[in-house]
Motif scaffolding. Structure first.
Motif, short mmCIF file in Angstrom:
data_model
loop_
_atom_site.label_atom_id
_atom_site.label_comp_id
_atom_site.label_asym_id
_atom_site.label_seq_id
_atom_site.Cartn_x
_atom_site.Cartn_y
_atom_site.Cartn_z
N SER A 150 0.83 -1.20 0.00
CA SER A 150 0.00 0.00 0.00
C SER A 150 0.87 1.26 0.00
N ASP A 177 -0.65 -9.49 6.01
CA ASP A 177 -0.78 -9.98 7.39
C ASP A 177 -1.46 -11.34 7.37
N LEU A 180 -4.68 -12.09 9.63
CA LEU A 180 -6.00 -11.50 9.35
C LEU A 180 -6.69 -12.25 8.20
N GLN A 184 -10.40 -8.52 5.79
CA GLN A 184 -9.91 -7.53 6.75
C GLN A 184 -8.70 -6.78 6.17
N VAL A 185 -7.85 -7.51 5.46
CA VAL A 185 -6.68 -6.86 4.84
C VAL A 185 -7.14 -5.87 3.77
N GLU A 187 -9.88 -4.25 3.65
CA GLU A 187 -10.43 -3.08 4.36
C GLU A 187 -9.31 -2.17 4.87
N LEU A 188 -8.27 -2.79 5.42
CA LEU A 188 -7.13 -2.00 5.93
C LEU A 188 -6.50 -1.18 4.81
N ILE A 189 -6.31 -1.84 3.65
CA ILE A 189 -5.67 -1.16 2.52
C ILE A 189 -6.57 -0.03 2.03
N LYS A 191 -8.74 1.70 3.73
CA LYS A 191 -8.67 2.80 4.70
C LYS A 191 -7.39 3.61 4.51
N ASP A 192 -6.28 2.91 4.28
CA ASP A 192 -5.00 3.58 4.08
C ASP A 192 -5.02 4.45 2.82
N LYS A 195 -7.16 7.44 3.49
CA LYS A 195 -6.47 8.36 4.41
C LYS A 195 -5.49 9.26 3.64
#
Ligand SMILES: C[S@@+](CC[C@H](N)C(=O)[O-])C[C@H]1O[C@@H](n2cnc3c(N)ncnc32)[C@H](O)[C@@H]1O
Length: 220
Positions: A150, A177, A180, A184-185, A187-189, A191-192, A195
């Motif tokens: 990311s 990760d 996870l 979930q991964v 979603e994390l990406i 969000k990043d 951001k």
């Protein structure tokens, strides 16, 4: 051979194809099937060998690659997907970055007859290293299975993507990760990316072809 909703990509019997670029008639890149239709030669685009083909078949929306696009391609490997992108952007350019010398050797060989590919042995973690070669581009495509994929993508988007350009990142969840779930991964990406001011245009999972992978398209 039918046109689909993406310039330069064709469909027949559930399979997708690109038209072999001029000067490469009869040349296969990864032993793909060649078929001739109305005097034009088409190369079968295998979704098990190319995540971009998998994403297209799984309906990733609004991919804006056109015949005159300039594309920064990160994680080019030996050029399987790069070759199909080169077929599509026949009047544009593919700046193909790869950090494995072994892969680049093959990439160079493949690019000899394709005048719209600039292969580069370089590390996408350091976008400044190719700033003398790569201009501002219309599209950034990344397929790099690294934990910080990311961060690599965001740095290159900030450095090279034109305003209102498009980015596509192929996410390998297990590289980020292993503890996870893939979703979930993703979603994390997402969000990043948000951001850092990027808009998420679409996301499709491509696990049918490549386990624990998804394609995320952004605009800036
Ligand atoms: C999954 S493969 C790419 C496959 C290719 N995109 C295709 O569809 O034909 C990932 C590639 O990224 C390259 N890579 C990994 N880290 C990199 C980095 N920091 N900079 C450039 N390339 C990198 C690897 O050497 C590998 O060839």
């Amino acid at each position: 051979m039918k046109k689909i909703d993406m310039e330069g990509v064709f469909k027949r019997n559930g399979k997708i194809f690109t038209e072999n670029i001029s000067g490469c008639k009869g040349i296969r890149v990864y032993n793909e099937k060649l078929i001739t239709y109305r005097n034009k030669e088409f190369r079968s685009w295998n979704p098990y060998r190319s995540k971009l083909a998998a994403a297209i078949l799984n309906g990733l929306k609004d991919i804006n690659i056109s015949s005159d696009s300039h594309i920064l391609y990160l994680g080019a490997a030996t050029g399987t997907t790069v070759s199909h992108v080169s077929d599509i952007v026949k009047n544009g350019m593919v700046y193909a970055v790869e950090n494995s010398p072994f892969a680049v050797k093959k990439l160079l060989q493949m690019s000899k007859k394709r005048k719209n590919i600039i292969p580069m042995l370089s590390d996408a973690n350091h976008p400044d290293r190719y700033c003398t070669i790569v201009p501002t581009v219309d599209i950034i495509y990344q397929d790099i299975s690294q934990r910080n994929q990311s961060e690599i993508f965001i740095n290159n988007v900030q450095r090279y993507l034109k305003k209102n350009g498009q980015g596509i990142i192929m996410v390998k969840a297990r590289s980020v990760d292993v503890s996870l779930k893939s979703k979930q991964v993703y979603e994390l990406i997402i969000k990043d990316l948000e951001k850092h001011g990027l808009n998420i245009v679409d996301m499709v999972e491509i696990s049918r072809y490549e386990k624990n992978h998804a394609a995320i398209a952004i605009s800036n």
